[in-house]
Design an enzyme around this catalytic site. Structure first.
Site, PDB file in Angstrom:
ATOM      1  N   ASP A  10       0.839  -1.214   0.000  1.00 50.85           N
ATOM      2  CA  ASP A  10       0.000   0.000   0.000  1.00 50.85           C
ATOM      3  C   ASP A  10       0.871   1.259   0.000  1.00 50.85           C
ATOM      4  O   ASP A  10       2.077   1.185   0.179  1.00 50.85           O
ATOM      5  CB  ASP A  10      -0.899  -0.038   1.245  1.00 50.85           C
ATOM      6  N   ASP A  50      -9.827   4.088  -1.566  1.00 48.48           N
ATOM      7  CA  ASP A  50     -10.687   3.149  -0.835  1.00 48.48           C
ATOM      8  C   ASP A  50     -12.157   3.461  -1.125  1.00 48.48           C
ATOM      9  O   ASP A  50     -12.533   4.627  -1.233  1.00 48.48           O
ATOM     10  CB  ASP A  50     -10.466   3.295   0.682  1.00 48.48           C
TER      11      ASP A  50
END
Ligand SMILES: *[C@@H]1O[C@H](CO)[C@@H](O)[C@H](O)[C@H]1NC(C)=O
Ligand SMILES: *[C@@H]1O[C@H](CO)[C@@H](O)[C@H](O)[C@H]1NC(C)=O
Ligand SMILES: *[C@@H]1O[C@H](CO)[C@@H](O)[C@H](O)[C@H]1NC(C)=O
Length: 466
Positions: A197, A262
């Site tokens: 990430d 997200d």
């Protein structure tokens, strides 16, 4: 809300000819074997949705017991396992957050996880384990020596990226040694999947202090996986830069890449909201049109973020029609099918969306031929409320067509004109860039629609109350 949104997914087989005249020429998009050797996107479950939205899943704790209560469902539900949902992927929080071991390697938080035992439990069930990492070594570890070298971490890593870590100088060979030592330890534990990430360029509005370019981290993890001798997938995140320079790096080193930020609702009692799904679908549209302008043969899968289709509308945060629309688009894109729902409370619709044999056949098809936009009336690829997509045709003449009504623009899609009431969505073979006669099968209805020589049409009611 006074609208419903639907999409139908049709698979067609027949003769086809690429048209040169009416719409733009159809360039068939393909995905070939990824850098770490995979020929489909991963299917499974990831913990982040529940971690970020704990009210959706009362009683869940992010520890070994809690994760197994979810992942054991994959093993015990034959339909899920047979459909290939085998990855049990841990998100942020499984590892110690401030330091590594004596060589600065990433270690698990032993107060909540025993990773080797979790891996063997999953492997015994026929499942695979995923872990989560972010770029850099720990600032607290700068005085430690990288395994197998006499190089101090602090001599090849400096600064502060806001995640308790320093920024590597990827031109230093010892930096690859650090990655090899981390990944070899993962391999010895039995890790099968790495989610990396906070990669830049990308990862926008992160609130931390990321360096402008950490693409070297993606290359280093890929090389570390290759030398480890263990099969592992590398999934990179988030909303990665789509310029050709960086896309070339992503698709030659990673197996899947996040195309948006997200999508989960932070902290709410539901997982996701429709307008954010709309944004994710439009980000896929932008992604596929951008990267296929470089080369229509890709070697990476899109990651549209976790699938929140498994639980009833009151928990998922989207209606049953919208749940089906989400699944349709994740299938069409050949995207990662990593479920974010509470697996312990799947409803019948959720299980069917995830495991329907027709749907899984589509996933197997789009793993090689992902969808691209070809809109009704024009064949163009712009964002519209009434949109169409085509995947394929493959060499045998099979194609997947999706026609969708996304409902009025809720601020994310950029549709321009919003229609309401009954809407007929018609897409011609001309719009799609194909011609000939196709035997059409409605995938979700599991219904043969017969031979069609001109196109597809469907009526969708936008005024129906939810
Ligand atoms: C996980 O958390 C639950 C609830 O706090 C607790 O009962 C359980 O023992 C924990 N398990 C592990 C392995 O930490
Ligand atoms: C397109 O990508 C494929 C697969 O990576 C590669 O073999 C081919 O050389 C590329 N074509 C061009 C024109 O770059
Ligand atoms: C397909 O399109 C081509 C080019 O326009 C045309 O010549 C051909 O007759 C069409 N075939 C069918 C089966 O419609």
């Amino acid at each position: 809300m006074m609208i419903s949104r639907y999409s139908i997914l049709a698979a067609a087989t027949g003769a086809w000819v690429i048209l040169a005249a009416a719409g733009p020429v159809l360039e068939v998009v393909q995905i070939e074997t990824t850098p770490n050797g995979f020929t489909s996107s991963p299917r499974g479950w990831n913990s982040f949705g529940i971690q970020a939205n704990p009210n959706t899943t009362p009683g869940f704790s992010f520890n070994q017991t809690g994760v197994l209560s979810q992942c054991d469902v994959l093993a015990k539900t034959t339909a899920l396992k047979d459909a290939g949902y085998i990855y049990c992927s841990l998100d942020s929080g499984w590892s110690v957050g401030g330091n590594g071991d004596e060589f600065g390697r990433i270690i698990y938080d032993s107060s909540i996880f025993d990773i080797p035992s979790l891996a063997s439990h999953l492997h015994a069930e026929g499942l695979l384990l995923g872990v989560y990492v972010v770029p850099g070594a720990f600032i607290a570890d700068e005085a430690k020596t990288i395994l197998g070298t006499n190089v101090a971490i602090g001599s090849v890593c400096s600064g502060d990226n806001g995640l308790a870590r320093c920024n590597f100088d990827y031109s230093q060979p010892a930096v690859q040694e650090w990655h090899n030592s981390v990944v070899n330890q993962f391999a010895s534990w039995g890790v099968d999947f790495i989610k990396l990430d906070f990669i830049t360029p990308g990862s926008p509005a992160n609130g931390v202090n990321l360096p402008p370019d950490s693409s070297g981290e993606v290359i280093a993890y890929h090389q570390a996986i290759a030398q480890s001798g263990r099969d592992m997938r590398l999934d990179i995140s988030w909303k990665l830069d789509r310029s050709q320079k960086y896309f070339d790096i992503w698709e030659t080193n990673a197996d899947s890449m996040r195309t948006d930020q997200d999508i989960n609702n932070g902290g709410a009692s539901t997982f996701v909201s429709w307008e954010v799904v709309q944004r994710a679908i439009d980000n896929y549209r932008q992604y596929i049109t951008t990267v296929t302008a470089y080369n229509t043969t890709l070697t990476i899968y899109p990651d549209m973020d976790n699938l929140f289709v498994g639980n009833p509308a009151s928990v998922s945060g989207v209606t049953d029609d919208e749940r089906q629309t989400i699944m349709t688009h994740w299938l069409g894109a050949g995207a990662n099918l990593i479920v974010g729902s509470d697996l312990t409370s799947l409803d019948g619709l959720g299980l069917n969306l995830l495991t329907n044999p027709n749907a899984i056949a589509i996933a197997d098809f789009t793993a090689h031929y992902p969808m691209q936009p070809r809109n009704p009336g024009s064949g163009l690829a712009n964002s519209q409320q009434l949109q169409a997509w085509i995947a394929g045709p493959d060499a045998s003449g099979a194609a997947v067509v999706i026609i969708a009504n996304y409902g009025p623009d809720e601020g994310q899609g950029g549709f321009g004109t919003s229609l309401s009431g009954m809407q007929t969505i018609s897409v011609s073979w001309d719009d799609l860039g194909i011609n000939g006669t196709f035997d059409v099968h409605d995938v979700w209805a599991d219904k043969d629609l017969g031979a069609e020589s001109s196109g597809l049409s469907d009526v969708r009611d936008l005024s129906k109350a939810e």
